[in-house]
Enzyme design. Structure first.
Site, PDB file in Angstrom:
ATOM      1  N   SER A 111      33.355  45.764  51.631  1.00 38.22           N
ATOM      2  CA  SER A 111      33.226  46.524  52.868  1.00 38.22           C
ATOM      3  C   SER A 111      33.849  45.849  54.083  1.00 38.22           C
ATOM      4  CB  SER A 111      31.755  46.840  53.136  1.00 38.22           C
ATOM      5  OG  SER A 111      30.975  45.671  53.085  1.00 38.22           O
ATOM      6  N   HIS A 131      32.733  52.458  49.448  1.00 32.79           N
ATOM      7  CA  HIS A 131      33.993  52.692  50.175  1.00 32.79           C
ATOM      8  C   HIS A 131      35.116  53.204  49.290  1.00 32.79           C
ATOM      9  CE1 HIS A 131      32.490  50.928  53.890  1.00 32.79           C
ATOM     10  NE2 HIS A 131      31.868  50.055  53.123  1.00 32.79           N
ATOM     11  N   LYS A 135      29.924  57.717  54.077  1.00 29.48           N
ATOM     12  CA  LYS A 135      31.286  57.247  54.363  1.00 29.48           C
ATOM     13  C   LYS A 135      32.288  58.381  54.127  1.00 29.48           C
ATOM     14  CE  LYS A 135      29.427  52.823  54.369  1.00 29.48           C
ATOM     15  NZ  LYS A 135      28.609  51.906  53.612  1.00 29.48           N
TER      16      LYS A 135
HETATM   17  C1  LIG Z   1      27.509  51.087  53.753  1.00 29.61           C
HETATM   18  C2  LIG Z   1      27.222  50.397  52.491  1.00 29.61           C
HETATM   19  C3  LIG Z   1      25.958  50.470  51.918  1.00 29.61           C
HETATM   20  C4  LIG Z   1      24.793  51.081  52.615  1.00 29.61           C
HETATM   21  O1  LIG Z   1      24.855  52.460  52.577  1.00 29.61           O
HETATM   22  P1  LIG Z   1      23.981  53.266  53.623  1.00 29.61           P
HETATM   23  O2  LIG Z   1      23.919  54.636  53.056  1.00 29.61           O
HETATM   24  O3  LIG Z   1      24.718  53.191  54.916  1.00 29.61           O
HETATM   25  O4  LIG Z   1      22.645  52.595  53.691  1.00 29.61           O
HETATM   26  C5  LIG Z   1      25.770  49.894  50.678  1.00 29.61           C
HETATM   27  N1  LIG Z   1      26.776  49.254  50.048  1.00 29.61           N
HETATM   28  C6  LIG Z   1      27.997  49.142  50.599  1.00 29.61           C
HETATM   29  C7  LIG Z   1      29.069  48.405  49.858  1.00 29.61           C
HETATM   30  C8  LIG Z   1      28.259  49.694  51.843  1.00 29.61           C
HETATM   31  O5  LIG Z   1      29.442  49.565  52.407  1.00 29.61           O
END
Ligand SMILES: *Cc1c(COP(=O)(O)O)cnc(C)c1O
Length: 394
Positions: A181, A209, A241
């Protein structure tokens, strides 16, 4: 009035002195990457994860409104009580089909999905083997589970294998982000899958992502690596995302998913996702499946960004994902560059420790299919100029 304990005041002072105190900007209108109103000025957002520009798509918002009128806003209870509705059910089936798995289970957030999945699979004697740069929720998941956590060097398959072997006869989980991320690079999934299989360990991939963005049909980093659910039995995806909505899911074989439904504490002991969010996500999934041009547009903008950065001597990291970090190193300089870009109308986040390792503060630029060519060209120009005229504070 109760006095604030000195330890709290001094912790905040220490953050301030170290240039690590964080603050928020307030979005007042529009969350499109191409145009947001923030603190009452218009900026182009280069730090949102709305990679396909779906958060404000009319189909997605219309589905949300319709479902809110039909089901209400809140789910009213957890899934296992009375919170599970037809919108959730339909979305779970669609996500299972999209990821080529038997079944999917919705969670309220990715953070909770990771806590739930790792927590359900890990026992005290389990060795949880994780990439050093895994998302905080995966690290926390292992810590909270009480299992033995060991972290291997970033994307280093031999180091991961060595740690798996060192766990002896105990159960093992191998856990990685699909796309990292804060770095944007993709995990060596095929090699990790072999390592997990050789050791008979579960492989868990968190593709927050990658889903919607990578792979021929947007199936993510697992699809891009040509792997199936035999190679990656546990796939976690997030919906906040590329899907542009909110929530998360885990997909896998029917029996495994049933086990999570019975045992994942963050699934059982929390209110179900609002049904309207599920309905909106289904609309967004249909766009991901039906409009591959969004993905193509995104990748052409990523290539355009990298070519422009190369011309302007902006140092890039090895990423072909929408996450394009520019390593700065110095915490204060990262904030200075970010502030300057904001003043020029480009919102780029400065990421500092502990989100990234000490000494690796960076600008995390994220590209969206909603951006224009012009916006991408301009942000690189302004970035190059800011890098030429700012220097480390030490
Ligand atoms: C954003 C993210 C999360 C968390 O997801 P949310 O739905 O925002 O809690 C978990 N793992 C990764 C790799 C992320 O980038």
């Amino acid at each position: 009035m109760r006095r604030t304990p000195l330890a709290i005041t001094s912790a905040l002072d220490a953050l301030e002195r170290a240039g690590l105190r964080r603050s928020r900007r307030t979005v007042t209108e529009g969350s499109s990457p191409a145009l947001s109103r923030v603190d009452d000025r218009c900026v182009v957002n280069f730090c949102s994860n709305d990679y396909l520009g779906l958060a404000q798509h009319p189909d997605v918002t219309a589905a949300f409104v319709r479902a809110a009128q039909t089901f209400g806003v809140g789910a009213g209870a957890s899934h296992l009580v009375s919170g599970h509705g037809s919108a959730h059910e339909e979305l779970e089936q669609a996500l299972a089909a999209f990821t080529g798995r038997e079944r999917a289970l919705l969670f309220s957030t990715g953070y909770m999905a990771n806590l739930g999945v790792v927590g359900a699979l890990a026992e005290r004697r389990t060795h949880v083997v994780e990439d050093r740069l895994n998302h905080a929720s995966l690290i926390d998941a292992a810590r909270i589970s009480g299992a033995k956590l060991t972290r291997y060097q970033h994307s280093h398959v031999e180091d991961a294998t060595r740690r798996l072997v060192a766990s002896g006869d105990d159960d093992a989980l191998l856990v990685t982000d699909g796309v990292f991320s804060m770095d944007g690079d993709v995990a060596p999934l095929a090699a990790l899958a072999s390592a997990a299989r050789a050791r008979d360990a579960w492989l868990i991939v968190d593709d927050a992502h990658g889903l919607g963005v990578l792979g021929a049909t947007g199936g993510g980093s697992v699809e891009a690596a040509g792997l199936t659910s035999d190679d990656v039995p546990v796939l976690v995806g997030t919906l906040g995302k590329a899907f542009g909505t909110f929530g998360a899911f885990v997909a896998g074989d029917a029996e495994l998913i049933e086990f999570f439904l019975q045992r994942a504490r963050t699934y059982i002991y929390t209110t179900a996702l609002p049904p309207a969010v599920a309905a909106a996500t289904l609309a967004s999934l249909r766009l991901i499946e039906g409009e591959p041009w969004r993905r193509e547009r995104l990748h052409s903008l990523i290539a355009r960004f990298r070519a422009a950065a190369l011309r302007e001597n902006v140092p890039l990291m090895p990423s072909s994902s929408p996450i394009q970090p520019v390593l700065i190193g110095d915490d204060r300089r990262a904030v200075t560059v970010s502030d300057r870009l904001f003043a020029q109308g480009y919102w780029v986040g400065a990421i500092r420790p502990p989100t990234v390792p000490v000494g690796s503060a960076r600008l995390r630029i994220t590209i969206s299919a909603a951006h224009t060519d012009e916006q991408v060209d301009r942000v690189v120009e302004h970035l190059a100029a800011a890098l030429r005229t700012t220097h480390a504070s030490i």
